[in-house]
Design a protein around this motif. Structure first.
Motif, short mmCIF file in Angstrom:
data_model
loop_
_atom_site.label_atom_id
_atom_site.label_comp_id
_atom_site.label_asym_id
_atom_site.label_seq_id
_atom_site.Cartn_x
_atom_site.Cartn_y
_atom_site.Cartn_z
N TYR A 118 0.80 -1.22 0.00
CA TYR A 118 0.00 0.00 0.00
C TYR A 118 0.84 1.28 0.00
O TYR A 118 0.31 2.35 -0.26
N ALA A 119 2.13 1.21 0.30
CA ALA A 119 2.97 2.40 0.41
C ALA A 119 4.16 2.27 -0.52
O ALA A 119 4.65 1.17 -0.79
N ASP A 120 4.60 3.43 -1.01
CA ASP A 120 5.74 3.47 -1.91
C ASP A 120 6.67 4.60 -1.49
O ASP A 120 6.35 5.39 -0.58
N ILE A 121 7.81 4.72 -2.17
CA ILE A 121 8.80 5.75 -1.83
C ILE A 121 8.17 7.14 -1.98
O ILE A 121 7.52 7.45 -2.98
N GLY A 122 8.38 7.98 -0.97
CA GLY A 122 7.87 9.34 -0.99
C GLY A 122 6.50 9.52 -0.37
O GLY A 122 6.06 10.66 -0.17
N ASP A 123 5.81 8.41 -0.06
CA ASP A 123 4.47 8.52 0.55
C ASP A 123 4.61 8.96 2.01
O ASP A 123 5.46 8.46 2.75
N ILE A 236 8.04 7.54 3.60
CA ILE A 236 8.75 6.34 3.15
C ILE A 236 9.92 6.78 2.28
O ILE A 236 9.73 7.42 1.24
N THR A 237 11.12 6.45 2.70
CA THR A 237 12.31 6.83 1.93
C THR A 237 12.95 5.66 1.20
O THR A 237 13.82 5.87 0.36
N GLN A 238 12.51 4.44 1.52
CA GLN A 238 13.06 3.28 0.83
C GLN A 238 12.04 2.14 0.86
O GLN A 238 11.37 1.92 1.88
N ARG A 239 11.91 1.43 -0.25
CA ARG A 239 11.01 0.27 -0.35
C ARG A 239 11.78 -0.86 -1.01
O ARG A 239 12.46 -0.68 -2.01
N ASN A 240 11.64 -2.06 -0.43
CA ASN A 240 12.40 -3.20 -0.93
C ASN A 240 11.51 -4.40 -1.23
O ASN A 240 12.01 -5.52 -1.37
N ILE A 241 10.21 -4.21 -1.32
CA ILE A 241 9.29 -5.32 -1.61
C ILE A 241 8.31 -4.88 -2.68
O ILE A 241 8.20 -3.70 -3.01
N ASP A 242 7.59 -5.87 -3.21
CA ASP A 242 6.50 -5.61 -4.13
C ASP A 242 5.47 -6.71 -3.96
O ASP A 242 5.70 -7.67 -3.20
N ASN A 243 4.36 -6.59 -4.63
CA ASN A 243 3.31 -7.61 -4.52
C ASN A 243 3.86 -8.96 -4.95
O ASN A 243 4.50 -9.10 -6.00
N GLY A 244 3.62 -9.97 -4.10
CA GLY A 244 4.10 -11.31 -4.38
C GLY A 244 5.48 -11.62 -3.88
O GLY A 244 5.95 -12.75 -4.04
N SER A 245 6.15 -10.67 -3.27
CA SER A 245 7.51 -10.91 -2.76
C SER A 245 7.47 -11.88 -1.59
O SER A 245 6.59 -11.81 -0.72
#
Length: 417
Positions: A118-123, A236-245
């Motif tokens: 639900y969250a991404d970089i910059g949110d 959020i300054t960093q994201r390392n997952i995605d759907n299905g990870s």
């Protein structure tokens, strides 16, 4: 021929030869009178030149003597600045880098697959906002199994309690019969020990239920961790997952969340200013890319111990950032307004003398110049901070002459510092 005759003949021949030599030689001219006059003229010129040179030498010596007398008697006019002690703030500027007030690396606390991100970089998120959901069907089965085991343990407890109650009743009846002699002592001991065993079995059953309930709570908490939520307000300054990870409990890094409503700056204050740094000291932060804005901050924390290698004090400054103009990781300069613990003397740079004697200033006292050695603590360009060598009220000479010397008389004219 007699001797007299021979002598006479010889004289005659000698006279004839002399006459012949005189007849052959040129006639003798009379001596000239111009040579003595020329010699006399040369002597007169030489004497006049020597006299003129001596006169010029005497004139030069007299001029030097007159000039030296004028210099001795000359009282030059000089401009002086009156030194006063400064007890205000000691302003220092230091480089620093902005950091987030709070920062957290969010890891997965349960194993499974990311069902929804639900969250991404910059949110920008708030505390409790859902960041991602993890699905783990086997965890649901483990919870179901644990709940069934709990029911088994509860039934076993009931059975054990019934056996304990029976043993308690039997022991109560048999103990009276043993006292009356109707039953043997062996039978009484069996009934008493059977009751104790059943009581211990009840305790074991109760402990099994408590352990199983704790296991269910652990599994339930792991299921709650399937919902990854924000621990505090931030971005959020960093994201390392995605759907299905695929994520593993305790090892998969998912997000970095930073709280940027307040920005923290860490800097190292030199020893000469560290003794005045305390929580509450005001600071001004300048960003090169935002030249027309000054961010006000306050010292909130200090290390209370200097770094042994650099002799600097670790200091943290908090800067309110309600509009998000500042981001973590920005290079900046921090101006600290540190209260002075000891008085300092600010001397104009025009008054400082650098020569073979070291660093000095010329102090005019009662019209007499005295040379004072000084120690410069800090150089501000147009002025310097002096640690010792002068005191408040001293009049230092501005732009001193090269030949200004100790004990020379001067006329001082005050000029504002």
């Amino acid at each position: 021929m007699t001797g007299i005759q021979r002598l006479h003949e010889a004289r005659t021949q000698e006279g004839a030869s002399v006459v012949n030599r005189q007849a052959d030689s040129p006639p003798v001219r009379p001596r000239s009178r111009a040579r003595p006059i020329l010699v006399l003229a040369v002597l007169l010129l030489l004497g006049g030149g020597l006299g003129f040179g001596f006169w010029r030498h005497e004139q030069a010596q007299q001029a030097v003597a007159d000039t030296a007398k004028e210099l001795r008697d000359l009282v030059p006019d000089v401009k002086v600045a009156v030194i006063s002690d400064s007890t205000g703030s000691n302003d220092i500027s230091l480089p620093a880098t902005t950091t987030a007030f709070e920062a957290a690396n969010i890891f997965a606390r349960t194993s499974g697959y990311v069902e929804k991100r639900y969250a991404d970089i910059g949110d920008r998120v708030k505390a409790g906002d859902l960041l991602a959901e993890i699905t783990a069907p086997e965890l649901d089965h483990q919870i179901t199994q644990a709940q069934a085991t709990l029911k088994q343990n509860q039934a076993a407890l009931q059975q054990t309690q019934a056996s304990r109650d029976l043993a308690d009743a039997t022991n109560g009846r048999d103990s009276r019969l043993v006292k009356q002699g109707w039953l043997t002592l062996q039978q009484g001991d069996n009934d008493r020990l059977t009751l104790a065993a059943q009581q211990a079995a009840v305790g074991v059953a109760q402990s099994n239920i408590a352990a199983q309930e704790a296991q269910i709570r652990i599994l339930t908490q792991e299921k709650a961790y399937q919902r990854v939520v924000a621990p505090f307000n931030g971005v959020i300054t960093q994201r390392n997952i995605d759907n299905g990870s695929l994520v593993q409990s305790g090892s998969t890094f998912m997000y970095t969340l930073m709280h940027s409503n307040v920005v923290r700056v860490q800097l190292f204050v030199p020893q000469d200013a560290a003794f005045g740094v305390t929580p509450g000291v005001k600071a001004s932060v300048h960003i090169p890319e935002i030249p027309n804005r000054v961010f006000d901050g306050t010292v909130t924390r200090i290390a209370s111990a200097l770094q042994p290698g650099s002799r600097t004090l670790l200091t943290e400054v908090d800067i309110p950032n309600p509009d998000g103009a500042l981001s973590p990781g920005i290079y900046c300069t921090v101006d600290l307004h540190v209260p002075r613990k000891t008085p300092a003397f600010i001397v104009p740079a025009d008054a400082v003398i650098f020569n073979a004697e070291g660093t000095q200033v010329a102090v005019a006292q009662n019209g007499i110049v005295h040379m004072h050695k000084i120690t410069i603590a800090r150089d501000f360009g147009t002025s310097v901070e002096v640690r010792n060598g002068i005191k408040a009220g001293d009049q230092v000479v501005l732009n001193p002459m090269v030949n200004l010397a100790e004990g020379q008389k001067v006329r001082a004219h005050k000029q504002a510092v």
